[in-house]
Design a protein around this motif. Structure first.
Motif, PDB file in Angstrom:
ATOM      1  N   SER B  44       0.826  -1.213   0.000  1.00 35.40           N
ATOM      2  CA  SER B  44       0.000   0.000   0.000  1.00 35.40           C
ATOM      3  C   SER B  44       0.860   1.262   0.000  1.00 35.40           C
ATOM      4  CB  SER B  44      -0.933   0.012   1.204  1.00 35.40           C
ATOM      5  OG  SER B  44      -1.808  -1.083   1.146  1.00 35.40           O
ATOM      6  N   GLN B  84      -7.225   0.476  -0.414  1.00 39.59           N
ATOM      7  CA  GLN B  84      -7.482  -0.688   0.436  1.00 39.59           C
ATOM      8  C   GLN B  84      -8.671  -0.443   1.356  1.00 39.59           C
ATOM      9  OE1 GLN B  84      -3.974  -2.016   2.464  1.00 39.59           O
ATOM     10  NE2 GLN B  84      -4.988  -3.732   3.435  1.00 39.59           N
ATOM     11  N   ASP B 160      -6.005  -2.104  -4.706  1.00 40.65           N
ATOM     12  CA  ASP B 160      -5.351  -2.560  -3.473  1.00 40.65           C
ATOM     13  C   ASP B 160      -6.320  -3.443  -2.694  1.00 40.65           C
ATOM     14  OD1 ASP B 160      -3.671  -2.893  -1.332  1.00 40.65           O
ATOM     15  OD2 ASP B 160      -3.301  -0.748  -0.999  1.00 40.65           O
ATOM     16  N   GLU B 161      -6.160  -4.733  -2.844  1.00 38.57           N
ATOM     17  CA  GLU B 161      -7.018  -5.729  -2.204  1.00 38.57           C
ATOM     18  C   GLU B 161      -8.508  -5.486  -2.426  1.00 38.57           C
ATOM     19  OE1 GLU B 161      -5.970  -6.944   1.707  1.00 38.57           O
ATOM     20  OE2 GLU B 161      -3.918  -6.225   1.497  1.00 38.57           O
TER      21      GLU B 161
HETATM   22 MG    MG Z   1      -1.993  -2.682   2.181  1.00 40.27          MG
END
Ligand code: MG
Ligand code: ATP
Lengths: 254, 309
Positions: B44, B84, B160-161
């Motif tokens: 991240s 995220q 991000d995820e």
């Molecule tokens: Mg992360």
């Protein structure tokens, strides 16, 4: 890259925000100031007589209006920008190619619009109690806009440094409100002892209120030019400082 | 053309923590790229720097040839970010979130309205357009962020995820959507902790650990490096003794279950033939772990072994 579109988007979002929550943003000043006019202007004012040739009611109307402009332009930007930071949706602006000056202009415009709108609401209420013929419309409007600009910027800077919701109420409660009351909303500095007259002249809000009072009813304790130079100067300094903070990413970037 | 090029990127946070120790990374235009690594590896942070949310300490980043330091506005215009964590205004309606984002990118109102409709429909959120975003479910919030990232039609989409905490049905539809977006020419960088997801979607991969890239290659040759596959065999009848077969590592898990390590050069045919000869009947088999997961664990373990020394 079309900055006008980005600017319009931010301003629109800001205006929609305070309109959406009007019971918190537009209604309270209407009620509070109606009470000021009723209690100070009408009940007490009748016993005071005239100040600088104006009835006491007429004398306090400009100060009460400008005090509302000050507190609401400040409140709008400090709470809006702080919650943007707090909810992290500031990131929406940071990832997009909006230049910092557009971000600043957008938030400050929101504050100015809210300040002036509240000022207008208060002015309309004052018409129930006083019948004021505007002395100088250009002075009235320009000092109102400049004052709203200064306090929107100040609210912005407060939000940048704020780390908690407490941090955004300290300055309004402990600095702005006292300085406004001591800025001659309800009295002329002539009424004060000499020492306090001198001290009062160190309070910038005093100049703004008197210039605004001059614009509305033609009565002032200070030179109006100084008021303009001062508010203009503050605006420029605060703009530069805000842009510097955004550039450094203070409070918003790691 | 490189969609992303990172050189010697370092990040030291204000508290002195060194999150990135100098990473180099290239992602080709059109790629579907996996950026993997354990919690706290620096994924991240890297993404934050690429998308201007985090200031780099040193090093350079360029996006489609636009250097982040000298040509930031153009670089930013190329990127769509799905962060995220949820970061939109929870009091705003879904539609306004997208319209505002389009506005920030300078998209004229008329086009912004079209794009908003298109992206919300693509994310299956069109019927939620007037809902205040706070009321959405977690999976819907993630999809709002994907739709928001696509609204200005970015050339590089960074996720991000995106599939963390999303049910399997929606995850599958997200995979489809990402593949579709990638097929239409958008470069994608994906981080995920679901390695099978990375394995099936991504063509190239980088693994980051403790702020360093420990692996960077294409998925196929990375997986080819695994010379042993691990399988779990379900047997028809209980066995008394674990069969010993030269070349294969066989362990007993329970009466009717075996773990087998199968070297690539031996293959499965021989194993089954030899098991049949020993009268052991196999009902079914499955991979013991995902293959990428195996490699991933190897790389990360190696790393921590080295850091212990
Ligand atoms: Mg992360
Ligand atoms: N603002 C910050 N200040 C100090 N350290 C930070 C900050 N943000 C992140 N870190 C640290 O930097 C390291 C990398 O964090 P990062 O968020 O990049 O990891 P990640 O790979 O995304 O992990 P995850 O898979 O858990 O999301 C972590 O050790 C984290 O604690």
């Amino acid at each position: 890259m079309n900055h006008a579109i980005a600017l319009r988007t931010i301003v629109k979002k800001e205006v929609q925000r305070f309109i959406r929550i009007w019971p918190q943003t537009l209604l309270p000043p209407a009620i509070t100031t109606a009470l000021y006019f009723l209690i100070f202007g009408k009940l007490i004012g009748d016993r005071i007589g005239t100040v600088g040739g104006a009835s006491y009611m007429d004398y306090i109307v400009p100060g009460v209006i400008l005090m509302s402009v000050i507190s609401h332009s400040y409140a709008n930007v400090v709470s809006s920008f702080y919650s943007t930071k707090f909810q992290r949706n500031i990131e929406e602006l940071l990832v997009s190619p909006v230049p910092n000056w557009v971000i600043l202009s957008g938030y400050v415009s929101g504050g100015i619009i809210r300040g002036l709108l509240v000022g207008l609401v208060v002015a309309l209420i004052s018409r129930v109690f006083a019948d004021i013929a505007i002395n100088n419309i250009a002075v009235t409007l320009s000092i109102a806009v400049l004052t709203a600009t200064v306090f929107s910027l100040a609210g912005f800077i407060n939000a940048v440094f704020a780390d908690s919701f407490d941090d955004i109420s300290i300055i309004p409660n402990f600095i702005l409100t006292p300085l406004s009351y001591l800025g001659g909303v309800f009295y002329s500095v002539d009424m004060l002892p000499d020492v306090w007259q001198t001290v009062s002249l160190g309070n910038p809000i005093l100049y703004m209120i008197n210039a605004f009072r001059y614009g509305l009813i033609g009565v002032t304790d200070v030179d109006v030019t100084i008021a303009f130079v001062m508010t203009g100067g503050f605006s420029i300094v605060l703009i530069l400082f805000s842009l510097f903070l955004l550039h450094k990413g203070v409070g918003i970037k790691n | 053309m490189k969609a992303l090029s990172i050189r010697n990127l370092k990040k030291i946070y204000n508290n002195g923590f060194v999150a990135l120790k100098g990473i180099d990374l290239d992602v080709e235009a059109g790629d579907f790229f996996a950026l993997l690594g354990p919690n706290g590896a620096g994924k991240s942070t890297t993404i934050g720097i690429i998308s201007s949310l985090v200031n780099a300490t040193s090093g350079s980043v360029s996006i489609f040839g636009h250097d982040l330091r000298h040509d930031r506005a153009r670089a930013k215009s190329c990127i769509g970010l799905v962060p995220q964590e949820v970061n939109f205004n929870q009091f705003e309606t879904v539609k306004n979130i997208l319209l505002n984002q389009a506005g920030y990118y300078g998209t004229p109102r008329k086009i912004a309205l079209q794009r908003t409709e298109q992206c919300l429909k693509q994310m299956d959120l069109w019927d939620k357009r007037d809902m205040v975003s706070r009321r959405l479910s977690g999976g819907m919030k993630r999809r709002v962020m994907i739709a928001r990232a696509l609204v200005h039609a970015p050339k590089l989409l960074i996720l991000d995820e995106p599939t963390a905490g999303v049910d399997i049905e929606i995850r599958r539809s997200m995979w489809k959507m990402m593949q579709e977006v990638n097929r239409q020419g958008t470069t994608i960088i994906l981080t995920t902790h679901y390695l099978e997801e990375a394995e099936s979607l991504c063509r190239n991969i980088a693994i980051i650990n403790h702020g360093l890239i420990v692996e960077n290659s294409d998925m196929a040759s990375l997986l080819a490096r695994l010379n042993i596959d691990y399988f779990v065999l379900d047997l028809a009848e209980p066995i008394d003794a674990v069969p010993v077969i030269e070349g294969y590592q066989i362990e007993r898990v329970s009466d009717k279950v075996l773990n087998v390590g199968v070297p690539k050069e031996y293959g499965l045919n021989t194993l089954f033939k030899l098991l049949t000869e020993r009268n052991i009947k196999v009902i079914s088999l499955k991979n013991r772990t995902n293959r990428l997961e195996q490699l991933f664990m190897d790389l990360i373990d190696q790393e921590s072994d080295e850091s212990l020394q």
